[in-house]
Write a protein that holds these residues in place. Structure first.
Motif, PDB file in Angstrom:
ATOM      1  N   TRP B 178       0.883  -1.206   0.051  1.00  0.00           N
ATOM      2  CA  TRP B 178       0.009  -0.064  -0.101  1.00  0.00           C
ATOM      3  C   TRP B 178       0.728   1.271   0.057  1.00  0.00           C
ATOM      4  O   TRP B 178       0.507   2.256  -0.516  1.00  0.00           O
ATOM      5  N   LYS B 180       3.981   1.214  -1.186  1.00  0.00           N
ATOM      6  CA  LYS B 180       4.636   1.647  -2.524  1.00  0.00           C
ATOM      7  C   LYS B 180       3.573   2.009  -3.606  1.00  0.00           C
ATOM      8  O   LYS B 180       3.931   2.885  -4.438  1.00  0.00           O
ATOM      9  N   GLN B 182       1.184   3.821  -3.338  1.00  0.00           N
ATOM     10  CA  GLN B 182       0.485   4.924  -2.833  1.00  0.00           C
ATOM     11  C   GLN B 182      -0.930   4.766  -2.612  1.00  0.00           C
ATOM     12  O   GLN B 182      -1.588   5.794  -2.415  1.00  0.00           O
ATOM     13  N   ARG B 185      -1.285   6.910   0.658  1.00  0.00           N
ATOM     14  CA  ARG B 185      -1.524   8.234   0.612  1.00  0.00           C
ATOM     15  C   ARG B 185      -2.597   8.603   0.031  1.00  0.00           C
ATOM     16  O   ARG B 185      -3.692   9.813   0.549  1.00  0.00           O
ATOM     17  N   GLU B 346       4.537   7.282   3.182  1.00  0.00           N
ATOM     18  CA  GLU B 346       4.972   7.186   1.916  1.00  0.00           C
ATOM     19  C   GLU B 346       6.558   6.736   2.042  1.00  0.00           C
ATOM     20  O   GLU B 346       7.280   6.957   2.954  1.00  0.00           O
TER      21      GLU B 346
END
Lengths: 303, 347
Positions: B178, B180, B182, B185, B346
């Motif tokens: 998640w 990687k 994004q 985010r 992130e």
């Protein structure tokens, strides 16, 4: 455009990573309903600028107002009003197109049926039950845009939505973007395709090395260049000597297939050509944003 | 549809569509259960073999007792050859009243055992032959000891290990993927709290753990393996939940430090596999050196194992949960706190 009515107002934001000034004093405002493009080559600072506006990063200095609010720190009053598509295609594992939309929708309290209806907007109705990893690059990109729109936000941020797409997929996506604008959304998007920005955007900001070099509607930027227009005719439509004698012609050139004429008074040249009936194979190429970039930076544009 | 419900629903769907995850969560531990279960099925029930040449009332008594597995031979050389080859530890040759016991000398313990048992039968026969009542009487009665049939020991251990694997890997891989991709985010940009996201992922892990429990116990209870549950088996449910919490927090910690899914699964293996051996998930650690026992007692899986063993097969009550619960909850709080400190949205 007054400060209160601006959808996005950015003033003098800066962000550095060590010695690198990723964003180096950027200011602009975007009016409600406007389609605003941030262009520039990779590494120009487009994505960082966008992330600061979205509230994902804190600027070192400067001020950001989104619908009159400060997006940093995470402003939950603002979140339902903005839609963000990130650079990577961010999806949940192993879910179908429809389930992706419904899951993202549920984060905003959007009903499953409403969420699923966004498949139509992006032309993926027939792919509803297809898992995300089985979609093509263009379809996945459209799905991720639908996921950014699912809660009906006022402002939509799209980071390089057309990157790495084939020409047909890019054109399909343009239709989607135009449709979004028609619905009254404010769109802020980044791209490194200057031709695309010229077609889609109401206004563009050209960025390089963390700064905005120019900002205007594309047509104004191009016109401001005072670059010659190139008129090309089929070879034999007009002799080289006749072409040189035309009023307003600056330069002529002929090869095996065509005759090209450079002029800063294209209207005059074209009407004369029309009078003589010498319009066979006519092509008119005006300056583009690439020429604007070349003019601003002194180097050829390379995405 | 609330965010919590739909997020957990989405993750359950994703999990059940992921063949690799299903394999490592259910089939892989079950393979261990089957392999160990079958390997150890007859352990401890091995009878001593002995070659017999000739006949005598003593042989009849030995046969009746069931201590020996008798293999009869017609001639002495054939029987002795078997002993020489190492196939049978001893041969008993009967010549009327003379009993000749020939044993292989390679395994002294085994030889002594065989000699001792045969001696016992001969002595008893001698006492009977004198017609006198025996001076001493040995009465035997069996006691239910705490050593268990292998499947009784294996099921709680492998179940605990399976739960730890799926909770650690589940949390670590979801977090890394998640971050990687994004998704984290993207979720952060939605008006939903981190607690909702975390708890919906936790619900998935707990659901998976309970499902593992049902499947493993069901398989072990088939006649092939013969697991006998004790009356308090349902106390395993809170243990499964607390174990999941503890190992989920380990996964969050592993995930926070791992850059890629490959790194995360490597790191998770590095944590889980040694822990499983040290915690006695596959083999009892009671016989291990002192320092191993000390380390073992510091591990959450050890206490989950012990708790599972107590409530699933030893028939202990809720008091058996006290120590495992304290350890697992304490562990969750400490590791969870560290994980929350090093958590990143992130890369």
């Amino acid at each position: 455009m007054t400060e209160e009515r601006a959808a996005v107002a950015v003033s003098d934001i800066r962000k550095s990573y060590g010695d690198l000034h990723a964003v180096d004093g950027v200011s602009f405002t975007v009016a409600e309903g406007e389609f605003f493009g941030i262009l520039g080559p990779n590494g120009a600072g487009k994505t960082t600028t966008l992330e600061i506006i979205e509230g994902l990063r804190k600027p070192d200095s400067g001020d950001v107002r989104l619908l009159g609010e400060n997006p940093w720190p995470r402003n939950s009053k603002l979140l339902p009003r903005i839609g963000v598509q990130l650079q990577a295609s961010s999806f949940f594992e192993k879910l179908t197109a429809k389930e992706q939309l419904q899951t993202f929708g549920s984060l905003y309290g959007v009903s499953a049926a409403t969420a699923a209806s966004y498949l139509e907007l992006v032309g993926l109705t027939d792919k509803a039950n297809e898992q995300e990893n089985k979609l093509s690059g263009g379809q996945r990109q459209r799905l991720s845009i639908a996921c950014a729109l699912v809660h009906d936000p006022d402002i939509v941020f799209l980071d390089e939505p057309t990157a790495a797409l084939d020409p047909q997929a890019r054109r399909n996506l343009w239709d989607v973007l135009r449709e979004i604008q028609k619905r009254g959304k404010t769109i802020v998007y980044t791209t490194h395709y200057l031709d695309e920005a010229e077609i889609l955007c109401d206004r563009v900001a050209i960025m390089d090395n963390g700064r905005i070099l120019a900002m205007d509607p594309p047509a104004v930027l191009v016109r401001g260049l005072d670059a010659p227009t190139h008129v090309t005719l089929q070879k034999g439509a007009l002799s080289l000597e006749d072409a040189e004698a035309l009023p307003g012609v600056e330069e002529t050139h002929e090869n095996e297939v065509s005759l090209s004429i450079s002029t800063r008074r294209p209207a005059e040249v074209l009407s004369t050509l029309a009078e003589r009936g010498a319009l066979d194979g006519l092509q008119v190429r005006t300056a583009t944003l690439e020429d604007v970039f070349l003019n601003l930076t002194g180097r050829e544009y390379r995405a | 549809m609330t965010a919590f419900r739909s997020l957990s629903g989405a993750m359950f769907k994703g999990f059940f569509r992921d063949r690799l995850a299903l394999f490592f969560t259910f089939l892989f531990p079950l393979m261990f259960l089957v392999i160990f279960g079958l390997l150890f099925r007859d352990a401890g029930a091995d009878k001593q073999k002995i070659a017999i040449v000739g006949d005598s009332p003593i042989v009849a008594a030995m046969e009746q007792s069931g201590v020996f597995e008798l293999e009869r031979f017609n001639d002495e050389p054939a029987a002795l050859q078997k002993v020489k080859d190492g196939d049978i530890p001893a041969a008993l040759v009967i010549r009327g009243q003379e009993l000749d016991l020939r044993f292989a000398s390679s395994d002294q313990v085994q030889a002594a055992t065989v000699v001792g048992i045969v001696n016992g039968f001969v002595d008893k026969a001698n006492v009977v032959a004198t017609g006198q009542p025996p001076a001493f009487n040995l009465k035997t009665e069996k006691v239910e000891d705490s050593s268990l049939k292998p499947i009784q020991f294996l099921t709680p251990g492998i179940l605990s290990w399976g739960v730890s694997v799926s909770a650690v890997f589940g949390a670590a891989l979801t977090l890394v993927s998640w971050r990687k991709k994004q998704v984290l985010r993207r979720i952060r940009l939605a008006p939903v709290g981190a607690g909702t996201v975390l708890s919906s992922r936790l619900l998935v892990s707990i659901g998976v753990a309970l499902l593992q429990g049902v499947l493993f116990v069901a398989l072990a209870s088939t006649p092939l393996f013969g697991l006998q549950l004790s009356g308090q088996w349902w106390l395993a449910i809170p243990l499964l939940v607390m174990g999941t919490l503890a190992f989920f927090s380990v996964g969050m910690l592993v995930g926070a430090f791992s850059k890629s899914e490959e790194a995360a699964s490597g790191a998770a293996n590095l944590v889980v596999l040694p822990m499983a051996f040290l915690s006695g998930s596959f083999f009892p650690v009671e016989a291990a050196p002192k320092w191993v026992q000390t380390v073992s007692n510091l591990l959450p899986l050890r206490h989950m194992n012990d708790g599972m063993l107590d409530v699933l097969v030893r028939g202990k009550g809720i008091e058996a949960l006290a120590l495992p619960s304290a350890v697992l909850i304490g562990f969750t709080l400490v590791v969870g706190f560290i994980a929350s400190r090093v958590f990143r949205w992130e890369d």
